[in-house]
Design an enzyme around this catalytic site. Structure first.
Site, PDB file in Angstrom:
ATOM      1  NE  ARG A 125      -3.916   0.464   1.653  1.00 23.81           N
ATOM      2  CZ  ARG A 125      -5.174   0.396   2.107  1.00 23.81           C
ATOM      3  NH1 ARG A 125      -5.493   0.979   3.250  1.00 23.81           N
ATOM      4  NH2 ARG A 125      -6.100  -0.246   1.437  1.00 23.81           N
ATOM      5  CD  GLN A 155     -12.745  -2.258  -1.590  1.00 23.81           C
ATOM      6  OE1 GLN A 155     -12.016  -2.227  -0.614  1.00 23.81           O
ATOM      7  NE2 GLN A 155     -13.936  -2.852  -1.557  1.00 23.81           N
ATOM      8  CG  ASP A 243     -13.772   5.769  -1.360  1.00 22.82           C
ATOM      9  OD1 ASP A 243     -13.888   5.499  -0.144  1.00 22.82           O
ATOM     10  OD2 ASP A 243     -12.669   5.785  -1.954  1.00 22.82           O
ATOM     11  CB  CYS A 282     -14.041   0.489  -0.682  1.00 24.73           C
ATOM     12  SG  CYS A 282     -13.381   2.134  -0.354  1.00 24.73           S
TER      13      CYS A 282
END
Ligand code: CP
Ligand code: NVA
Length: 324
Positions: A125, A155, A243, A282
């Site tokens: 990440r 995701q 999101d 998400c």
């Protein structure tokens, strides 16, 4: 550092005979058939439960270890990748970048080559997409994108799995994205092309998805419409997605909240979607900002199935990366 996957060439030290590792960097890098196989495996893995059947496990999985590097916080990605490796029969270790020499300036290229001698795959990440690409350029083992500022492909693979569980094959269906044209939105754009569904995005003009993704969709002749009107995007859609308005690493929170206020997903907006439409996010979610409490907790919301499916989709991605 390379800035796009197209610029990703093999590092000079890697011998010509070395087979290219199966990186999972972005949905747009893989062909539709491979992606379909990964999703089908994800459905099967979920059905099979905690112990992944032998047929779906990579060979010698008991000797395979995944290193996970985090330059940003994570709950779902961190835990689901770790558990995914355990359920496949392998191992995982979590590395906070500030605990690595990477955090005090060791190069990504050297880190990639050192880790390649110890472990069998790297999930990262990263703050910068260029770091992911540099890692993939120098690593001789598979590298997986666990989110960058540009995309979040794992995701969206879990989201495709979730959509199909609730509404059947996603091909030909309509998904509406409402809010910031961010990293997750970009992976949805890649997915729309590769899985053959319609994607309608509604974002403030200043927060449209980045040009590189828009140009790619155009070249691929994807059925992707980008506008500014949430009602137009949502009308008749099978799925509504949003999101957070402020992604990790963004500092202009107040300005974003002002721009995005008309893009909150509420019950009134959800009523414009198809009758059996689902709502996805998400997570983490900010109730009362990008989505109201009643939508997030309501009967159309499938947010916890999505979170669970990170585990199953990633088992399938890992199995593919490790050669299954
Ligand atoms: N959705 C997601 O990637 O969550 P985390 O930031 O908790 O990993
Ligand atoms: N767009 C969000 C996703 C978090 C999982 C971010 O990048 O912070």
């Amino acid at each position: 550092m390379p800035s796009s996957t197209q610029e990703l060439e093999k590092a000079p030290h890697v011998m010509a005979s070395t087979p290219s590792p199966r990186h999972f960097l972005d949905i747009c890098d893989l062909d539709s058939k491979t992606l379909r196989r990964i999703i089908d495996a994800a459905h099967a893995m979920k059905k099979a439960g905690k112990r992944v059947p032998k047929d779906y496990r990579p060979k010698h999985i008991e000797d395979i270890v995944l290193a996970m590097i985090f330059e940003k916080p994570s709950t779902r990605t961190r835990v689901s990748f770790d558990i995914a490796m355990r359920q496949l029969g392998g191992g995982a270790l979590t590395l906070n970048h500030m605990d690595l020499q990477l955090g005090r300036g060791e190069s990504v290229a050297d880190t990639a080559r050192v880790l390649s001698r110890y472990v069998d795959g790297i999930m990262i990440r990263a703050n910068a997409h260029a770091t992911l690409l540099e890692l993939a350029k120098y690593a001789t083992i598979p590298v997986i994108n666990g989110l960058t500022e540009k995309s979040h492909p794992c995701q969206v693979m879990a989201d495709i799995q979730t959509f199909e569980e609730h509404l059947g094959p996603i091909e030909g269906k309509t998904v509406a994205w409402v809010g910031d044209g961010n990293n997750v939105a970009v992976s949805w754009m890649h997915a729309a092309v590769r899985f053959g569904f319609k994607l309608r995005l509604a974002c403030p003009k200043a927060l449209f998805p980045e040009d590189e993704a828009v140009e790619w969709v155009k070249r691929e002749k994807g059925d992707v419409e980008i506008g500014t009107d949430p009602e137009r995007a949502v009308k008749g859609a099978d799925c509504v997605v949003t999101d957070t308005w402020v992604s990790m690493g963004q500092s202009d929170a107040d300005e974003r909240k002002k721009m995005l206020a008309p893009y909150a997903v509420d019950e009134k907006l959800m009523r414009k979607a198809a009758k059996n439409a689902i709502f996805m996010h998400c997570l983490p979610a900010y109730r009362g900002h990008e989505v109201t409490e009643d939508v997030l907790e309501g009967p159309q919301s499938v947010i916890f199935d999505e979170a669970e499916n990170r585990l199953h989709a990633q088992k399938a991605i890992l199995a593919w990366c490790f050669g299954a």
